[in-house]
Design an enzyme around this catalytic site. Structure first.
Site, short mmCIF file in Angstrom:
data_model
loop_
_atom_site.label_atom_id
_atom_site.label_comp_id
_atom_site.label_asym_id
_atom_site.label_seq_id
_atom_site.Cartn_x
_atom_site.Cartn_y
_atom_site.Cartn_z
N HIS A 4 40.72 12.10 38.64
CA HIS A 4 40.70 11.50 37.17
C HIS A 4 39.58 10.62 36.31
O HIS A 4 39.52 9.87 37.56
CB HIS A 4 42.61 10.78 36.26
N HIS A 50 37.99 9.37 39.87
CA HIS A 50 38.82 8.27 40.92
C HIS A 50 39.88 8.76 41.00
O HIS A 50 40.52 9.22 40.22
CB HIS A 50 38.36 6.70 41.10
#
Length: 369
Positions: free
Chosen positions: A190, A341
Site C-alpha cells: 500500500h 510498502h
C-alpha cells in the site's frame, strides 16, 4: 480542533538533546526489549497509543503545496548535505542507506536537498540518528511541517497530545496494526492514505522498540513498475483514473478493531492511475491493493481484471523492491508518491515481541499526470 494544523513554524521549538534510552558509553545500540528491563522503565511510555473516542475532526480542506525539493535543484550542489556521509545504494535505481548525516541538524537548505534525494532514491534509511529523542513538538511542527501539512490519521491511535503521530504498535497481548490471521501472509502492499484528496509526499517512520529480528519493511518502486510496461499499455493507463477509499478502513475500526475509533469520517477520491512527481518529473503507478477500489468508467469485471494485473505486477517485482531491516536509532524516509510498502509481521510467534514506532506523514499536492 482543526486538521489545518500549524500554519507557521514556532521559532521557539528547537532541537533538544535528550539522554538516549540506554546511555551506556561504548555500548552497541539495543532495542529496549533486548535489555530485560521492566516495562516500568520503558523511556517511551508517554508515546504509547491512546484512543479518544470523543475526538471528531472536520473534513480536510485543500491547501497549496510546494515541494521543498524544487529549491534544491537551484543549489550549486543539489546533494551537498551528503558531502561527509557514507551512502550505500541498496539497488542501482532504488533505495539507499546513509550514515554520517544527522537529520536533526539539517538547516533549510539541507532539508531541501534531502527532499530531492528521497524523491530520487524512493526510500532512504538513515542510521545512528538522535531524531528519536527530539521533542515530539519539534518532530511535528518543525520537521514534519517543513515537508507538507502534517496529517492526522482518521483511525489510528496516537500519543496523548500528539494526534499527528500515526503509531504502529504490537505487543504480545494486542495488536493495533492491520494483521490478517485468516490469510496466508501478512504482506499488504500500500501507499499511505491514498484516499485523501492530497495524499502524503515525504514520510518519516522511526521505531522506539522492536524485536531483535523480524518486522522488516519492504518497499517497491512504483516508477520502475510503470517503466516496465509496454509503451502502448502505459499510454492507455495514463488516460485512466481510479477511486481510492477510506471507508473500509473506517468500518474495520468501527467494529472495535485497532482501538475502535473514527476521528474523521471516511472519504473516497479519484486519482490518476499514473501520476507525475512534481520535482523529478518521473511517472509512477499510483494504485495499491489496500485503498484502490475501482477504475472510473469501467465495469466491475473489467476494473477487477486490470487492477489485479497491476497489483500482481507490483507484488512480484522483486527486481524493483528492497527490504529494509530495522536497527535501533534508524529513521526511514520514503516518498509516498512513487513507492508502496508493506510491513512484514514475521515475529508473531515470539511471545515477548513488541513493536512500537511513529510515523510523521506530510501531505503533498493532489496527484496529477
Amino acid at each position: 480542533m482543526t486538521t489545518d494544523t500549524i500554519t507557521a513554524v514556532d521559532a521557539s521549538v528547537t532541537t533538544l538533546k535528550l539522554a538516549p534510552a540506554l546511555p551506556v558509553k561504548g555500548a552497541k545500540p539495543q532495542w529496549f526489549s533486548e535489555t530485560g528491563l521492566s516495562d516500568d522503565l520503558y523511556p517511551y511510555k508517554h508515546l504509547l497509543p491512546t484512543f479518544d473516542g470523543h475526538l471528531k475532526l472536520p473534513p480536510l480542506t485543500e491547501f497549496e503545496h510546494k515541494d521543498p525539493g524544487h529549491e534544491a535543484k537551484e543549489h550549486a550542489d543539489p546533494l551537498a548535505f551528503l558531502a561527509n556521509s557514507d551512502v550505500d545504494e541498496l539497488t542501482p535505481r532504488f533505495g539507499s542507506e546513509v550514515t554520517g548525516v544527522q537529520l536533526s541538524q539539517l538547516d533549510d537548505a539541507g532539508r531541501q536537498q534531502l527532499a530531492l534525494f528521497v524523491a530520487q532514491r524512493g526510500v532512504v534509511a538513515f542510521r545512528d540518528q538522535d531524531f528519536i529523542d527530539q521533542p515530539p513538538e519539534w518532530q511535528i511542527r518543525n520537521w514534519g511541517q517543513f515537508f507538507g501539512r502534517p496529517h492526522i490519521h482518521p483511525t489510528s491511535g496516537a500519543p496523548e497530545g500528539y494526534p499527528e503521530f500515526h503509531l504502529v504498535y504490537r505487543s504480545p497481548n494486542s495488536t493495533l496494526n492491520f494483521e490478517r490471521p485468516d490469510q496466508l501472509t501478512s504482506v499488504l502492499w500500500h501507499s499511505d492514505v491514498t484516499y485523501e484528496k492530497q495524499p502524503p509526499g515525504l514520510t518519516a517512520l522511526f521505531l522506539y522498540d522492536s524485536p531483535k529480528s523480524g518486522g522488516d519493511t519492504s518497499y517497491v518502486d512504483q516508477r520502475q513498475a510503470y517503466q516496465r510496461l509496454s509503451p502502448p499499455f502505459a499510454a492507455f493507463l495514463e488516460t485512466l483514473k481510479a477511486t481510492h477509499s477510506g471507508v473500509e478502513q473506517a468500518e474495520h475500526s468501527r467494529k472495535g478493531k485497532r482501538g475502535g475509533i473514527v476521528k474523521r469520517e471516511p472519504v473516497i477520491n479519484e486519482h490518476p492511475i499514473v501520476r507525475r512527481h512534481p520535482v523529478t518529473g518521473e511517472k509512477a503507478l499510483f494504485v495499491n491493493r489496500q485503498f484502490t477500489r475501482r477504475i472510473v468508467g469501467f465495469k466491475k469485471e473489467e476494473s477487477d481484471a486490470l487492477l489485479e494485473l497491476l497489483y500482481g505486477h507490483i507484488e512480484k517485482g522483486a527486481d524493483f523492491q528492497v527490504r529494509l531491516r530495522w536497527k535501533p536509532r534508524t529513521v526511514v524516509l520514503w516518498d509516498n508518491r512513487v513507492t508502496a510498502h508493506s510491513a512484514l509481521v514475521d515475529f508473531d510467534a515470539v511471545t515477548t515481541a513488541k513493536r512500537h514506532g511513529a510515523r510523521i506523514t506530510s501531505q503533498a499536492e493532489r496527484p496529477y499526470i
